[in-house]
Write a protein that holds these residues in place. Structure first.
Motif, PDB file in Angstrom:
ATOM      1  N   GLN A 248       0.871  -1.333  -0.050  1.00 29.07           N
ATOM      2  CA  GLN A 248       0.156  -0.040   0.102  1.00 29.07           C
ATOM      3  C   GLN A 248       0.933   1.200   0.222  1.00 29.07           C
ATOM      4  O   GLN A 248       1.909   1.529   0.721  1.00 29.07           O
ATOM      5  CB  GLN A 248      -0.790  -0.075   1.106  1.00 29.07           C
ATOM      6  CG  GLN A 248      -1.867   1.299   1.241  1.00 29.07           C
ATOM      7  CD  GLN A 248      -2.693   1.333   2.482  1.00 29.07           C
ATOM      8  OE1 GLN A 248      -2.642   0.373   3.135  1.00 29.07           O
ATOM      9  NE2 GLN A 248      -3.635   2.043   2.526  1.00 29.07           N
ATOM     10  N   GLU A 249       0.612   2.222  -0.914  1.00 31.07           N
ATOM     11  CA  GLU A 249       1.216   3.505  -0.909  1.00 31.07           C
ATOM     12  C   GLU A 249       0.047   4.508  -0.524  1.00 31.07           C
ATOM     13  O   GLU A 249      -0.799   5.058  -1.741  1.00 31.07           O
ATOM     14  CB  GLU A 249       1.739   3.765  -2.274  1.00 31.07           C
ATOM     15  CG  GLU A 249       2.826   2.734  -2.538  1.00 31.07           C
ATOM     16  CD  GLU A 249       3.278   2.837  -4.049  1.00 31.07           C
ATOM     17  OE1 GLU A 249       3.112   3.903  -4.835  1.00 31.07           O
ATOM     18  OE2 GLU A 249       3.913   1.878  -4.563  1.00 31.07           O
ATOM     19  N   TRP A 258       5.162   5.312  10.226  1.00 29.18           N
ATOM     20  CA  TRP A 258       4.773   4.449   9.591  1.00 29.18           C
ATOM     21  C   TRP A 258       5.428   3.760   8.466  1.00 29.18           C
ATOM     22  O   TRP A 258       6.628   4.242   8.294  1.00 29.18           O
ATOM     23  CB  TRP A 258       3.417   4.842   8.811  1.00 29.18           C
ATOM     24  CG  TRP A 258       3.381   5.903   7.681  1.00 29.18           C
ATOM     25  CD1 TRP A 258       3.589   7.334   7.840  1.00 29.18           C
ATOM     26  CD2 TRP A 258       3.779   5.685   6.546  1.00 29.18           C
ATOM     27  NE1 TRP A 258       3.839   8.028   6.804  1.00 29.18           N
ATOM     28  CE2 TRP A 258       3.868   6.896   5.732  1.00 29.18           C
ATOM     29  CE3 TRP A 258       3.446   4.489   5.419  1.00 29.18           C
ATOM     30  CZ2 TRP A 258       3.867   7.180   4.383  1.00 29.18           C
ATOM     31  CZ3 TRP A 258       3.616   4.677   4.246  1.00 29.18           C
ATOM     32  CH2 TRP A 258       3.816   6.005   3.568  1.00 29.18           C
ATOM     33  N   GLN A 259       5.037   2.539   8.159  1.00 24.57           N
ATOM     34  CA  GLN A 259       6.019   1.814   7.108  1.00 24.57           C
ATOM     35  C   GLN A 259       5.115   1.035   6.243  1.00 24.57           C
ATOM     36  O   GLN A 259       3.962   0.578   6.546  1.00 24.57           O
ATOM     37  CB  GLN A 259       6.715   0.663   8.085  1.00 24.57           C
ATOM     38  CG  GLN A 259       7.673  -0.197   7.127  1.00 24.57           C
ATOM     39  CD  GLN A 259       8.083  -1.239   8.223  1.00 24.57           C
ATOM     40  OE1 GLN A 259       7.392  -2.265   8.584  1.00 24.57           O
ATOM     41  NE2 GLN A 259       9.533  -1.174   8.511  1.00 24.57           N
ATOM     42  N   GLU A 286       9.156   0.015 -10.895  1.00 26.89           N
ATOM     43  CA  GLU A 286       8.041  -0.103 -10.045  1.00 26.89           C
ATOM     44  C   GLU A 286       8.464   0.179  -8.608  1.00 26.89           C
ATOM     45  O   GLU A 286       7.817   0.735  -7.967  1.00 26.89           O
ATOM     46  CB  GLU A 286       7.415  -1.449 -10.420  1.00 26.89           C
ATOM     47  CG  GLU A 286       6.296  -1.810  -9.743  1.00 26.89           C
ATOM     48  CD  GLU A 286       5.939  -3.101  -9.717  1.00 26.89           C
ATOM     49  OE1 GLU A 286       5.676  -3.852  -8.539  1.00 26.89           O
ATOM     50  OE2 GLU A 286       5.855  -3.814 -10.557  1.00 26.89           O
ATOM     51  N   LYS A 287       9.350  -0.605  -8.162  1.00 25.96           N
ATOM     52  CA  LYS A 287       9.753  -0.505  -6.913  1.00 25.96           C
ATOM     53  C   LYS A 287      10.572   0.586  -6.451  1.00 25.96           C
ATOM     54  O   LYS A 287      10.486   0.921  -5.424  1.00 25.96           O
ATOM     55  CB  LYS A 287      10.727  -1.806  -6.628  1.00 25.96           C
ATOM     56  CG  LYS A 287      10.110  -3.311  -6.734  1.00 25.96           C
ATOM     57  CD  LYS A 287       8.518  -3.305  -5.850  1.00 25.96           C
ATOM     58  CE  LYS A 287       7.825  -4.490  -6.012  1.00 25.96           C
ATOM     59  NZ  LYS A 287       6.497  -4.098  -5.395  1.00 25.96           N
ATOM     60  N   LEU A 288      11.240   1.215  -7.419  1.00 26.22           N
ATOM     61  CA  LEU A 288      11.703   2.535  -6.998  1.00 26.22           C
ATOM     62  C   LEU A 288      10.963   3.591  -6.929  1.00 26.22           C
ATOM     63  O   LEU A 288      10.833   4.428  -5.963  1.00 26.22           O
ATOM     64  CB  LEU A 288      13.076   2.866  -8.124  1.00 26.22           C
ATOM     65  CG  LEU A 288      13.831   4.167  -7.967  1.00 26.22           C
ATOM     66  CD1 LEU A 288      14.444   4.282  -6.412  1.00 26.22           C
ATOM     67  CD2 LEU A 288      14.663   4.274  -9.081  1.00 26.22           C
ATOM     68  N   ARG A 293       7.621   7.293  -3.492  1.00 28.09           N
ATOM     69  CA  ARG A 293       6.427   7.674  -3.167  1.00 28.09           C
ATOM     70  C   ARG A 293       6.248   7.392  -1.542  1.00 28.09           C
ATOM     71  O   ARG A 293       5.699   8.462  -0.785  1.00 28.09           O
ATOM     72  CB  ARG A 293       5.453   7.050  -3.788  1.00 28.09           C
ATOM     73  CG  ARG A 293       5.170   7.317  -5.412  1.00 28.09           C
ATOM     74  CD  ARG A 293       4.143   6.760  -5.973  1.00 28.09           C
ATOM     75  NE  ARG A 293       3.810   7.251  -7.374  1.00 28.09           N
ATOM     76  CZ  ARG A 293       3.513   6.355  -8.299  1.00 28.09           C
ATOM     77  NH1 ARG A 293       2.743   5.483  -8.223  1.00 28.09           N
ATOM     78  NH2 ARG A 293       3.156   7.224  -9.481  1.00 28.09           N
ATOM     79  N   VAL A 294       6.717   6.503  -0.889  1.00 29.32           N
ATOM     80  CA  VAL A 294       6.513   6.148   0.417  1.00 29.32           C
ATOM     81  C   VAL A 294       7.365   7.229   1.254  1.00 29.32           C
ATOM     82  O   VAL A 294       6.909   7.884   2.355  1.00 29.32           O
ATOM     83  CB  VAL A 294       6.925   4.786   0.734  1.00 29.32           C
ATOM     84  CG1 VAL A 294       6.909   4.483   2.288  1.00 29.32           C
ATOM     85  CG2 VAL A 294       6.036   3.857   0.217  1.00 29.32           C
ATOM     86  N   VAL A 295       8.406   7.428   0.767  1.00 32.75           N
ATOM     87  CA  VAL A 295       9.487   8.310   1.597  1.00 32.75           C
ATOM     88  C   VAL A 295       8.923   9.651   1.345  1.00 32.75           C
ATOM     89  O   VAL A 295       8.790  10.583   2.297  1.00 32.75           O
ATOM     90  CB  VAL A 295      10.988   8.161   1.060  1.00 32.75           C
ATOM     91  CG1 VAL A 295      11.717   9.318   1.698  1.00 32.75           C
ATOM     92  CG2 VAL A 295      11.295   6.872   1.478  1.00 32.75           C
TER      93      VAL A 295
END
Length: 714
Positions: A248-249, A258-259, A286-288, A293-295
């Protein structure tokens, strides 16, 4: 109607004596600053590689193959005799994580199958006693992490299918954990926190415990290792950080640490021999993208690998990690220890991160016309450059409206994501969130016009929902003057205390001893028939279809095709008990015709969880943290002139029946308290916010949907 039953009030008083333990801020910041962590799913299931009796098991996750393939427990236990990972090299794993740019490692110490990847005195179903490998995988990896300078964390499944009282295996992620099972887990956790050096985090998963059991487990962890961070899947809001849903993003503001846990493939976390892995380049992007986005939204990214049964890392996963690592070699400054995006708007071209004197623009695609506009950005700019490409010149302009940047034509974003760094001489300013012009004699701040800060709350995995932990506003005065604030509340909030921020100053305000004010009756009301839909499978959050302008004669729900049944015999001010399956919900709809715009207090009786909406807007949402027989809520309905549609979702987690009711005979009165007057200057920004004072945990939902702050110009 009473707001809550006597049992709940007693439990609230009991819990108030337990102050949620706070970590040393430095330890918490050190955990948050990591940003990027390797997750490893590794166990005897890795030997099977998603295959049983010569056939691929496509159902479910491969680390849960015991359940999805229907393997007898004694048969599955014999797989341990085949676990001899001669190619497992903990130093190589640490080296890979470092080259990938990861700052810590979290490995499965025990997954749902109960097999322990460490030597334990609690069971011989462990890697030392039950396998030909005879070596403590966790011990050796923890020592390798220490040598390599990485933090070391552990995943631990609270449910253990090998423990007799955890049988039989069910389809739920939230199986009940017996008291004996809880004590068994505590013994293993004590071993893990005593024998393997400093543990950066404990990543709990699955199972359902009582609030007391989760609290005692949290206290055990903090007592043994005070700086060990606890994931929220410990249950009952006892986690130090919020674990998002898998892969989830979030695109909203989260008000707690959060993580986001991510797998290489949605289908599995552990090794699957027949997995279609696709293109390395596409997976890298995709993973980058997910990491960025998460950071940029303030979280940590936990990216998983699933080694083979022989201990080797899948080449595809290794190559993708190394590609991300090369990007981080050049752009890591914009990731590690970075603060989130300071703006409160989205940009099509990518994401932003920030530091004290820098803003980083992560270009995930080329901006339209090669132009980037950062509205309202102020501060003396020292330089603008592309990270790792010092020779690349960046043209920009700056005025009162903000900053405009021209992206060079030669910057190849398709080949590699680029980061533009804006460096300031002495900090910067951006427009705050949720600016409300103070241009009237009177203005009202409430949940409807608030900027919301979220977390995730729940008893266990299946009862999680998006909780609101803070609400905020930014007022901008159009004229200088003095303002008198008055705060309103209802019986729903009585005896709560909030931390209220007014003009940057925070003070505790208690919802007690308020003066009574009758709600004005602006016109007549007529309540229509009650309609029921369901039951159907559900969690607390969400609806099966669009909740705006429902039609009782038309089925709703994207996939369920739910219909509405008119409950001719049902009346307001009555309660009805219906049989219910676990993890299901029913929906009640009722139309209210009002002769004028007006506010009206209604009562809602629910069981395990409830969402109350009016005309498509959510007014209240919560679960049942103390598992009471039923709960009674008081909800302030902002009725508009004409037809209004009240829709209530009633969720059942574990009970055999569910009690529902809608009351319209409450006393139509609220309470208010006057607060010290405020002085505001024309054009300046003034922050306002509220959150619970000493909540049960940082994840506890506000429950302040009836509260309003009125500012009247003096």
């Amino acid at each position: 109607m009473k707001q809550k039953s006597g049992i709940l009030l007693f439990m609230l008083l009991l819990w108030s004596s337990f102050s949620f333990s706070q970590h040393d801020p430095k330890a918490l910041k050190a955990w948050q600053d990591q940003k990027y962590t390797m997750f490893i799913h590794y166990g005897i299931y890795s030997v099977l590689g998603g295959v049983w009796e010569g056939k691929p098991v496509a159902k479910g996750l491969s680390e849960q193959i015991q359940a999805h393939a229907g393997i007898y427990s004694d048969t599955y236990a014999k797989v341990a005799k085949r676990f001899n990972p001669e190619k497992w090299n903990p130093d190589s794993i640490v080296s890979l994580a470092k080259k990938a740019g990861m700052r810590s490692i979290v490995i499965t110490s025990k997954h749902h199958d109960g097999f322990c990847m460490f030597k334990t005195n609690t069971t011989d179903f462990n890697v030392v006693d039950a396998t030909p490998y005879k070596r403590d995988v966790l011990k050796e990896l923890s020592e390798a992490c220490k040598r390599g300078g990485l933090r070391f964390g552990l995943y631990f499944s609270l449910i253990d299918w090998h423990f007799p009282q955890a049988s039989p295996i069910s389809s739920s992620n939230s199986d009940y954990i017996t008291p004996e099972h809880v004590e068994y887990n505590k013994k293993q956790i004590t071993e893990l926190l005593s024998n393997y050096g400093p543990i950066s985090e404990l990543w709990f998963d699955m199972g359902s415990q009582s609030a007391t059991e989760s609290r005692e487990l949290r206290d055990l962890v903090h007592r043994l290792q005070p700086d060990c961070m606890i994931g929220s899947r410990i249950g009952n809001d006892m986690g130090d950080f919020n674990v998002m849903g898998d892969n989830q993003e979030p695109d909203y503001t989260i008000g707690v640490p959060w993580q986001s846990p991510a797998s290489f493939f949605d289908e599995t976390w552990s090794y699957r021999s027949w997995q279609n892995r696709g293109s390395e380049e596409e997976k890298t992007r995709e993973k980058l993208t997910s990491l960025i986005r998460v950071v940029s939204r303030g979280g940590n990214f936990l990216l998983n690998i699933g080694p083979k049964g022989d201990g080797s890392v899948v080449d595809f996963e290794k190559d993708v990690l190394l590609k991300i690592g090369k990007w981080l070699d050049k752009n890591g400054e914009a990731i590690y220890a970075a603060d989130p995006d300071p703006f409160h708007i989205s940009f099509k071209w990518g994401s932003l991160t920030s530091k004290t004197n820098k803003i980083f623009l992560h270009l995930l695609e080329r901006p339209e016309n090669g132009q980037i506009t950062l509205p309202g950005l102020q501060g003396k700019i020292k330089s603008i450059a592309v990270l790792g490409e010092a020779k690349q010149k960046i043209a920009f302009s700056q005025d009162q409206s903000g900053v405009k940047i021209s992206v060079p034509e030669g910057l190849d974003i398709q080949k590699e994501f680029k980061v533009i760094a804006i460096t300031f001489v002495n900090g910067y300013q951006v427009p705050p969130a949720n600016i409300i012009a103070l241009n009237k004699e009177e203005i009202l701040l409430n949940s409807h016009n608030a900027f919301k800060h979220y977390s995730n709350s729940g008893i266990d995995y299946n009862t999680r929902y998006q909780s609101t932990v803070k609400e905020s506003w930014t007022l901008q005065a159009t004229a200088s003057g003095k303002y008198v604030p008055r705060i309103y509340y209802s019986d729903q909030e009585k005896n709560k205390t909030i931390d209220l921020e007014l003009n940057g100053k925070v003070s505790a305000v208690s919802f007690s001893d308020g003066k009574i004010e009758e709600l004005p009756k602006s016109g007549g009301l007529s309540w229509g028939a009650i309609y029921l839909s369901g039951p159907s499978g559900a969690g607390i959050d969400g609806f099966p279809g669009d909740i705006h302008a429902l039609n009782s004669g038309i089925a709703w729900g994207k996939n369920t095709g739910q219909t509405w049944t008119k409950k001719t015999e049902w009346k307001n001010n009555e309660q009805y008990t219906l049989p219910a399956e676990t993890e299901t919900a029913i929906y009640l709809m009722q139309e209210i015709n009002s002769e004028a715009d007006q506010s009206y207090l209604a009562g809602i009786t629910s069981t395990d969880g409830v969402i109350v909406t009016l005309n498509g807007e959510i007014l209240a949402k919560h679960n049942n943290p103390f598992k009471e027989a039923k709960l009674n809520d008081v909800i302030l309905l902002p009725l508009k002139k004409g037809k209004n549609q009240l829709l209530v979702k009633f969720y059942n987690g574990y009970k055999k029946d569910i009690t529902v009711g809608i009351s319209n005979n409450l006393k139509q009165q609220i309470y208010y308290k006057d607060l010290p007057e405020l002085t505001m200057e024309k054009g300046k920004y003034y922050p306002f916010s509220w959150q619970l004072h000493r909540p049960l945990s940082p994840h506890t939902t506000l429950g302040l949907s009836n509260v309003a702050l009125k500012l009247h110009r003096k």
